[in-house]
Design a protein around this motif. Structure first.
Motif, short mmCIF file in Angstrom:
data_model
loop_
_atom_site.label_atom_id
_atom_site.label_comp_id
_atom_site.label_asym_id
_atom_site.label_seq_id
_atom_site.Cartn_x
_atom_site.Cartn_y
_atom_site.Cartn_z
N TYR A 160 7.12 -0.36 -10.87
CA TYR A 160 6.74 0.20 -11.68
C TYR A 160 7.18 -0.14 -13.01
O TYR A 160 8.18 -0.21 -13.57
CB TYR A 160 6.20 1.85 -11.30
N ASP A 161 5.85 0.58 -14.24
CA ASP A 161 6.81 0.70 -15.27
C ASP A 161 7.55 1.25 -15.71
O ASP A 161 7.83 2.60 -15.15
CB ASP A 161 6.08 1.08 -16.65
N ASP A 162 9.36 0.78 -16.97
CA ASP A 162 10.05 1.92 -17.22
C ASP A 162 11.44 2.03 -16.87
O ASP A 162 12.08 2.48 -16.80
CB ASP A 162 8.88 3.54 -18.02
N CYS A 163 11.24 1.40 -15.20
CA CYS A 163 12.01 1.22 -13.96
C CYS A 163 13.62 0.57 -15.13
O CYS A 163 13.44 0.30 -15.76
CB CYS A 163 11.75 0.23 -13.04
N VAL A 164 15.06 1.57 -14.70
CA VAL A 164 15.67 0.64 -15.44
C VAL A 164 17.00 0.92 -13.80
O VAL A 164 16.72 2.04 -13.02
CB VAL A 164 16.37 2.64 -16.25
N LEU A 165 16.94 -0.60 -13.87
CA LEU A 165 18.57 -0.70 -12.96
C LEU A 165 19.61 -1.28 -13.82
O LEU A 165 19.32 -2.11 -14.22
CB LEU A 165 17.66 -1.76 -11.83
N GLY A 166 20.48 -0.45 -13.24
CA GLY A 166 21.72 -0.85 -13.37
C GLY A 166 22.23 -2.48 -12.72
O GLY A 166 21.47 -2.88 -12.62
N ASP A 167 23.86 -2.79 -13.02
CA ASP A 167 24.26 -4.12 -12.33
C ASP A 167 24.36 -4.29 -11.25
O ASP A 167 24.42 -2.81 -10.39
CB ASP A 167 25.56 -4.01 -13.60
N ARG A 168 24.23 -5.28 -11.20
CA ARG A 168 23.98 -6.20 -8.95
C ARG A 168 23.26 -4.51 -8.15
O ARG A 168 23.38 -5.25 -6.96
CB ARG A 168 25.78 -5.22 -8.65
N GLN A 196 1.82 11.57 -13.42
CA GLN A 196 3.26 11.68 -12.83
C GLN A 196 3.79 10.66 -14.66
O GLN A 196 4.15 9.44 -14.58
CB GLN A 196 3.69 10.53 -12.08
N LEU A 197 4.61 11.86 -15.05
CA LEU A 197 5.35 11.26 -16.31
C LEU A 197 6.21 9.91 -16.91
O LEU A 197 7.25 9.80 -17.87
CB LEU A 197 4.80 11.85 -17.47
N GLY A 198 7.46 10.18 -15.37
CA GLY A 198 9.05 9.80 -15.42
C GLY A 198 9.25 8.98 -15.03
O GLY A 198 7.93 7.75 -15.24
N TRP A 199 9.85 9.06 -14.84
CA TRP A 199 10.55 7.47 -14.31
C TRP A 199 11.65 6.91 -13.29
O TRP A 199 11.67 8.20 -13.20
CB TRP A 199 11.04 6.51 -15.75
N VAL A 200 12.06 5.68 -12.95
CA VAL A 200 13.31 6.54 -11.81
C VAL A 200 14.66 5.49 -12.81
O VAL A 200 14.58 4.23 -12.87
CB VAL A 200 12.38 4.89 -10.72
N GLU A 201 15.69 5.81 -12.12
CA GLU A 201 16.95 5.49 -12.60
C GLU A 201 17.56 4.60 -11.35
O GLU A 201 17.86 5.82 -10.62
CB GLU A 201 17.55 5.88 -13.82
N LEU A 202 18.25 3.46 -11.06
CA LEU A 202 19.05 3.51 -10.17
C LEU A 202 20.51 2.47 -10.55
O LEU A 202 20.38 1.84 -11.27
CB LEU A 202 17.92 2.29 -9.54
N GLU A 203 21.46 3.30 -10.96
CA GLU A 203 22.50 2.71 -11.22
C GLU A 203 23.32 2.09 -10.66
O GLU A 203 22.38 1.46 -9.79
CB GLU A 203 23.75 3.80 -11.19
N ASP A 204 23.89 1.42 -11.09
CA ASP A 204 25.21 0.07 -10.10
C ASP A 204 25.62 0.89 -8.88
O ASP A 204 25.58 1.75 -8.23
CB ASP A 204 26.61 0.17 -11.04
#
Length: 342
Positions: A160-168, A196-204
């Motif tokens: 979905y919009d605004d997701c942030v994914l790290g490396d690999r 629901q106005l936040g987002w998801v961050e998946l780190e490296d």
């Protein structure tokens, strides 16, 4: 591919005991191996199977004795065997990385060198993909997502919009990242959706299994810490803050606003209630239910989850319930008889 035991040992930096020039044509497990194959013995528990195996050679730990066939001694036989399998089953190099004519990439999206996008994949407005990312057929990347280098997005993944994914980061087929959290207010007999106005961050180095879901936060991010591995069919609710190097097994579920430390393990079908905090290195056993906070460095079982030693006593008592019931019945019978005689 034909190689010698010596060549295989060089690949995995192991020590050869036995004939180093023996030819090997394939790598298979103990139960499947045939003459000409190499197999692996993970521990002394597998010695009987190794002695009965038809394999010509094996990758073994230092504790496994030689039985006349060549062995390659290594610190980690499983991982060394995986390297050998990759070498022996090597596929031709992939075709040059490119953007499929059947993909839709928004004009404002930014794709770094080496990005590959399969047919029918969609890259939304303003999204950015780092070097050497692979987006497989039919995957959907929404607007303004940011993806680090060397990520792999398998078929039919939805970001979905605004997701942030790290490396690999690796997302397996059907995973859905950033769907709305399950948040409602009940008023005047109706359930009203909380935006629901936040987002998801998946780190490296996060890996998410097939058909698993991670919901976006209500106002801030739902975050999965670096190195965490999530199995198939797992749900992580909105606002969760998952620590580094967690392991979540299939069909486990984490309700909204939970916090876990580092190296937490959830076994299959474990369920965590909302707003629960779990400490570093805690292990929650299969089908356990966690309604309240758990300190770290302990192994928990049961519903409600409790430390293993305590739950073992509960299980022992449960097994004795029929016997205790009969003892109580006999005791009541004797009391009734005594009262009647008086």
């Amino acid at each position: 591919m034909n190689v010698t035991v010596r060549q295989l040992a060089e690949w995995v930096r192991g020590e050869v005991l036995g004939d180093p020039e023996l030819a090997i044509t394939n790598a298979r497990t103990l139960s499947e191996a045939e003459p000409g194959d190499i197999t692996f013995v993970e521990s002394e528990r597998n010695l009987h199977a190794w002695h009965n195996s038809r394999a010509s050679a094996a990758v073994v730990p230092a504790s496994v004795p030689v039985n006349g066939r060549p062995v390659i001694r290594v610190a980690d036989p499983l991982m060394a065997f995986a390297d050998i399998v990759r070498h022996l089953r090597a596929r031709p190099e992939e075709t040059p990385r490119d953007i499929s004519p059947g993909a839709h990439v928004h004009p404002t999206a930014k794709l770094a060198p080496g990005v590959s996008v399969g047919p029918l994949a969609v890259i939304g407005e303003g999204s950015e993909l780092g070097e050497n990312c692979t987006v497989h057929a039919g995957a959907i990347i929404g607007r303004f997502c940011k993806i680090g280098r060397d990520a792999i997005i398998y078929p039919h993944v939805v970001l979905y919009d605004d997701c942030v994914l790290g490396d690999r980061v690796i997302l397996h087929a059907g995973a859905v990242i950033g769907a709305d959290g399950f948040g409602y207010r009940t008023a005047n007999g109706k359930h009203h959706k909380v935006p629901q106005l936040g987002w998801v961050e998946l780190e490296d180095d996060v890996e998410i299994g097939a058909n698993s879901t991670v919901d976006r936060g209500t106002f801030a991010p739902t975050r999965i810490g670096a190195g965490t591995k999530i199995d198939n069919l797992v749900m992580v609710g909105h606002n969760c803050q998952i620590g580094k190097h967690n392991l979540y097994c299939s069909q486990s579920g984490v309700a909204g606003s939970c916090v876990t430390g580092d190296y937490v393990v959830l076994a299959g079908q474990a369920g965590i209630a909302d707003h629960v905090t779990i400490g570093d290195r805690a292990m929650v056993g299969a089908q356990a239910g966690v309604p309240a906070d758990l300190p770290g460095d302990l192994h928990y079982l049961g519903t409600p989850a409790m430390p293993v030693k305590e739950m073992a006593r509960v299980f022992a008592s449960l097994r004795r319930l029929p016997e205790l019931r009969e003892e109580l019945r006999q005791l009541k019978k004797r009391l009734d008889a005594a009262e009647g005689a008086g």
